[in-house]
Design a protein around this motif. Structure first.
Motif, mmCIF file in Angstrom:
data_model
loop_
_atom_site.group_PDB
_atom_site.id
_atom_site.type_symbol
_atom_site.label_atom_id
_atom_site.label_comp_id
_atom_site.label_asym_id
_atom_site.label_seq_id
_atom_site.Cartn_x
_atom_site.Cartn_y
_atom_site.Cartn_z
ATOM 1 N N GLU A 6 -20.490 -21.117 15.758
ATOM 2 C CA GLU A 6 -19.534 -20.744 16.832
ATOM 3 C C GLU A 6 -18.379 -20.083 16.077
ATOM 4 O O GLU A 6 -17.978 -20.666 14.943
ATOM 5 N N HIS A 7 -17.612 -19.297 16.742
ATOM 6 C CA HIS A 7 -16.385 -18.762 16.243
ATOM 7 C C HIS A 7 -15.132 -19.072 16.865
ATOM 8 O O HIS A 7 -15.212 -18.982 18.172
ATOM 9 N N LEU A 53 -32.451 -21.371 14.359
ATOM 10 C CA LEU A 53 -31.071 -20.563 14.700
ATOM 11 C C LEU A 53 -31.635 -19.313 15.608
ATOM 12 O O LEU A 53 -32.601 -18.657 15.298
ATOM 13 N N ASP A 54 -31.323 -18.869 16.802
ATOM 14 C CA ASP A 54 -31.412 -17.841 17.668
ATOM 15 C C ASP A 54 -30.712 -16.749 17.195
ATOM 16 O O ASP A 54 -29.607 -16.357 16.990
ATOM 17 N N TYR A 55 -31.652 -15.528 16.654
ATOM 18 C CA TYR A 55 -30.969 -14.421 16.254
ATOM 19 C C TYR A 55 -30.406 -13.557 17.546
ATOM 20 O O TYR A 55 -29.783 -12.649 17.324
ATOM 21 N N ARG A 56 -30.678 -13.875 18.578
ATOM 22 C CA ARG A 56 -30.035 -13.033 19.860
ATOM 23 C C ARG A 56 -28.670 -13.497 20.140
ATOM 24 O O ARG A 56 -27.749 -12.938 20.771
ATOM 25 N N ARG A 57 -28.222 -14.352 19.274
ATOM 26 C CA ARG A 57 -26.636 -14.949 19.208
ATOM 27 C C ARG A 57 -26.210 -14.037 18.131
ATOM 28 O O ARG A 57 -26.432 -14.348 17.109
ATOM 29 N N PRO A 82 -30.579 -6.955 19.116
ATOM 30 C CA PRO A 82 -31.597 -7.215 20.045
ATOM 31 C C PRO A 82 -30.918 -6.686 21.636
ATOM 32 O O PRO A 82 -29.881 -6.919 21.810
ATOM 33 N N LEU A 83 -31.932 -6.239 22.170
ATOM 34 C CA LEU A 83 -31.581 -5.765 23.507
ATOM 35 C C LEU A 83 -31.435 -7.135 24.534
ATOM 36 O O LEU A 83 -30.330 -6.708 25.533
ATOM 37 N N ASP A 84 -31.840 -8.397 24.149
ATOM 38 C CA ASP A 84 -31.314 -9.246 25.272
ATOM 39 C C ASP A 84 -30.552 -10.384 24.751
ATOM 40 O O ASP A 84 -30.708 -11.724 24.422
ATOM 41 N N SER A 85 -29.251 -9.680 23.881
ATOM 42 C CA SER A 85 -28.572 -10.725 23.104
ATOM 43 C C SER A 85 -27.823 -11.637 24.105
ATOM 44 O O SER A 85 -27.646 -11.446 25.301
ATOM 45 N N ILE A 86 -27.462 -12.798 23.684
ATOM 46 C CA ILE A 86 -26.803 -13.832 24.066
ATOM 47 C C ILE A 86 -25.189 -13.725 23.755
ATOM 48 O O ILE A 86 -24.937 -14.179 22.503
ATOM 49 N N ILE A 87 -24.343 -13.204 24.596
ATOM 50 C CA ILE A 87 -23.078 -12.829 24.134
ATOM 51 C C ILE A 87 -22.161 -14.005 24.687
ATOM 52 O O ILE A 87 -22.112 -14.492 25.762
ATOM 53 N N SER A 88 -21.584 -14.698 23.770
ATOM 54 C CA SER A 88 -20.632 -15.959 24.083
ATOM 55 C C SER A 88 -19.113 -15.580 24.272
ATOM 56 O O SER A 88 -18.507 -16.169 24.945
ATOM 57 N N TYR A 89 -18.726 -14.440 23.499
ATOM 58 C CA TYR A 89 -17.308 -13.972 23.765
ATOM 59 C C TYR A 89 -17.233 -12.497 23.635
ATOM 60 O O TYR A 89 -18.260 -11.714 22.834
ATOM 61 N N THR A 90 -16.607 -11.741 24.233
ATOM 62 C CA THR A 90 -16.475 -10.393 24.493
ATOM 63 C C THR A 90 -15.418 -9.767 24.109
ATOM 64 O O THR A 90 -14.119 -10.400 23.800
#
Length: 676
Positions: free
Chosen positions: A250-251, A332-336, A587-595
């Motif tokens: 987490e950032h 660890l999930d690479y999509r994050r 990845p095309l299905d990335s899980i974005i936590s902040y933009t």
């Protein structure tokens, strides 16, 4: 057991018995009495006059007590010695033997059991015991003065020897992706090759003066690095399912602001902006990854490797207390996007280790990457792990992985496993220390598997021989099965896999023994083709149905590996888009936590002509006011017309205001003829 303890067991007290001449060693006929008789001293003790030769009857008791009582450092040794000697009865027999001075046990045993032993002969026996303790202590001191590295090597050798008879049991009991901490340190591997002194050199005195830093497993912090402080990265435990723990980085808000500045620096296409950002934030991970690629392109390999190690150190300092590198059960999930930096830093560090000549350490890092997400394998390290096993001579691990994963992962459908596994069996069959039965079984498996590989992937043979500078015989060169048609007719995705394998592992096939073994199996495959074996037609059908398009993780692996043969075979949709070193092919299905916050960039809507006039007239604005969301097409067309009118008016204004200035006149046209 000491004599004082024996007296306590008998219920006696010190000084109650009247010491006789025999007990004091003063027998007139004994040599000991004549040798150790002291000058007579006249005095009175607690019970009357003291006999001649003894100044104080309690003096010997105190001396005896001081000798009987073990020193604080010798108490444990004395306890161990007493355990080894046996029961108290045996100890009394030993004492009686020493008291008599002979091996006889007569009626004097009873007298000696009833009174404390104070003769000088037992004292000599105690001195011998002390001498033994001293010799043991000296031996320990000598061992402490030995080189620490040599002691560690002896311990490792002892462990290996003790585990040899049960090596199969230990290997099978551990998980396949079990990671050993000691194998993550490249210095341990280099010490085995070159020795500790050649690797460490003069580092030891400097390390004693080094300031305290946090101990880590992935990398060793260096004195040249900036002082570490919290960067704003933390790791959180998301959930636990079926004994598998899922984590994520987490950032914090401060780190997010630095991340936005980094993205601005990347868009500027100027590496100096990244350097400036690292000066303010020396442990920003993405900046370290991107700048490492810049240094590697500029052939500064040492700096590039140092930056990757610093990124790994920063991430390891943020580990969750429960996160384990060795268990193989942490995911660890690479999509994050926050987790991708850890995958990429490990992979790039692995590549540097392999180039440095540490394949065993690189294999351990490869197992670590695969254990973080074995189902999806985002960096597709399965295309690399077989090569590292062969280079590190870990043939047993490669064959075990093929046997355990073939049923659910179809590893034989990858060209690298199809050819590397039989090569590993061939190397096992060449090891003379193995039993003959095991060697013959490995030889049979190697022949069978390499024939299946040649039938399934015939396009590998000719490029492999070409890289090894081997000219095939006339039968193989003229046969259509291994000819040029085999390479042209294969799908593009299969071409990428075969090119990657040949370019990476061709050096392992240059051994003359390997080439002779390969030649024999190639002729056997040609016999199968000429006899129209059904396996040949079935394999051709599989090649046409599969390998139509490669998944995204294979493209990502090819980009990171930078193999020229495989990079040239990448499709246009991959090569046409920009690939960043800190996040290649996300990845095309990335899980974005902040933009990232949107920036008001008016230049993106402007044409080239508008940008030209803005460079001349900074206040010029073709668009007028900022375009609002939800404008319809009619409003957009009207705004365009107004923009064109403003552009024409600005051009007229600019042309009308242009003034040409005359060049300045010189007051002395002739000049003085001197040059400044």
């Amino acid at each position: 057991m000491s004599r004082r303890a024996l007296r306590r067991l008998r219920g006696e007290q010190r000084g109650q018995e009247e010491p006789g001449l025999g007990e004091l060693g003063l027998h007139p006929g004994s040599e000991t009495g004549r040798e150790e008789t002291r000058p007579p001293v006249v005095g009175k003790g607690p019970r009357g006059p003291v006999r001649a030769g003894v100044s104080n009857r309690f003096e010997l008791i105190l001396a005896d007590e001081s000798e009987d009582e073990p020193l604080p450092g010798e108490e444990q040794a004395a306890a161990r010695l007493s355990k080894q000697k046996g029961t108290g009865k045996k100890q009394e027999e030993v004492v009686s033997e020493d008291t008599n001075g002979h091996g006889q046990r007569d009626g004097e045993e009873a007298e000696q059991d009833q009174m404390p032993v104070m003769s000088n002969k037992p004292r000599k026996k105690r001195k011998k015991r002390k001498t033994k303790k001293t010799s043991v202590g000296e031996a320990l001191e000598d061992n402490d003065l030995e080189d620490i590295d040599s002691l560690l090597e002896k311990i490792e050798d002892t462990n290996e020897l003790s585990q040899q008879p049960q090596s199969g049991v230990i290997t099978d009991s551990r998980p396949l992706l079990y990671v050993e901490h000691r194998n993550l340190n490249p210095e341990n591997e280099l010490k085995r090759y070159f020795g500790a002194r050649a690797v460490l050199g003069d580092q030891r005195p400097r390390q004693r003066q080094r300031q305290y830093v946090r101990s880590t497993w992935l990398t060793a912090p260096k004195n040249t690095w900036p002082r570490y402080s919290k960067t704003g990265i933390t790791m959180q435990l998301l959930d636990t399912r079926r004994g598998v723990q899922h984590f994520t980085f987490e950032h914090h808000r401060e780190y997010q602001q630095v991340q936005f500045k980094f993205l601005d620096a990347v868009e500027s296409m100027d590496p100096n902006n990244i350097v400036l950002l690292l000066q303010m934030n020396p442990y920003h991970v993405d900046s370290l990854l991107q700048l490492s690629d810049v240094c590697r392109v500029q052939e500064d390999q040492e700096m590039a490797r140092d930056l990757i190690e610093r990124a790994l150190y920063s991430l390891e300092c943020a580990f969750h207390p429960v996160f384990s590198l060795t268990s193989g059960s942490c995911r660890l999930d690479y999509r994050r996007p926050e987790n991708r930096a850890f995958f990429l830093a490990l992979f790039k560090h692995l590549m540097f280790l392999e180039k440095r000549g540490c394949p065993r350490t690189a294999l351990e890092f490869c197992k670590l990457i695969l254990s973080l997400d074995p189902e999806n394998d985002p960096l597709c390290v399965l295309l690399l792990i077989d090569f590292l096993c062969l280079r590190a001579r870990e043939y047993t691990f490669l064959t075990r992985m093929f046997q355990e994963w073939e049923s659910h992962r179809n590893l034989s459908q990858l060209p690298n496993f199809a050819f590397s596994v039989p090569l590993a069996y061939f190397f096992l069959s060449q090891q003379e220390e193995r039993p003959e039965l095991e060697r013959s079984q490995a030889r049979e498996r190697a022949a069978r598997l390499v024939q299946l590989a040649l039938v399934m992937f015939p396009s590998v043979l000719m490029p492999l021989l070409d890289h090894c500078s081997v000219q095939p015989d006339a039968r193989v060169a003229s046969h259509s099965f291994f000819g040029l048609n085999a390479q042209i007719s294969q799908p593009p995705a299969l071409n990428q896999l075969t090119s990657l394998y040949v370019g990476r592992t061709h050096a392992l096939w240059k051994d003359p023994a390997v080439m002779a073994w390969l030649e024999t199996n190639v002729h056997e495959v040609l016999r199968m083709v000429d006899t129209q074996d059904p396996l040949v037609e079935e394999s051709e059908h599989k090649r046409k149905m599969r390998y139509q398009s490669a998944p995204r993780n294979i493209y990502r692996h090819v980009v990171l590996s930078e193999m020229k043969e495989a990079t040239a075979a990448l499709p246009l949709e991959v090569t046409s888009q920009p690939v960043m070193g800190f996040d290649p092919l996300p990845p095309l299905d990335s899980i974005i936590s902040y933009t990232r916050p949107e920036r008001t960039n008016q230049g993106s809507y402007e044409s080239t002509l508008s940008l030209f006039f803005r460079s001349l007239l900074p206040n010029f604005n073709l668009q007028g006011d900022v375009r609002h969301d939800g404008d319809n097409e009619a409003g957009a067309g009207q705004e365009l017309n107004q923009g064109v009118n403003r552009l024409m008016a600005a051009m007229r204004d600019m042309l009308a205001n242009i003034q040409f200035q005359e060049p300045p006149r010189d007051d002395n046209p002739e000049g003085d003829g001197d040059w400044d």
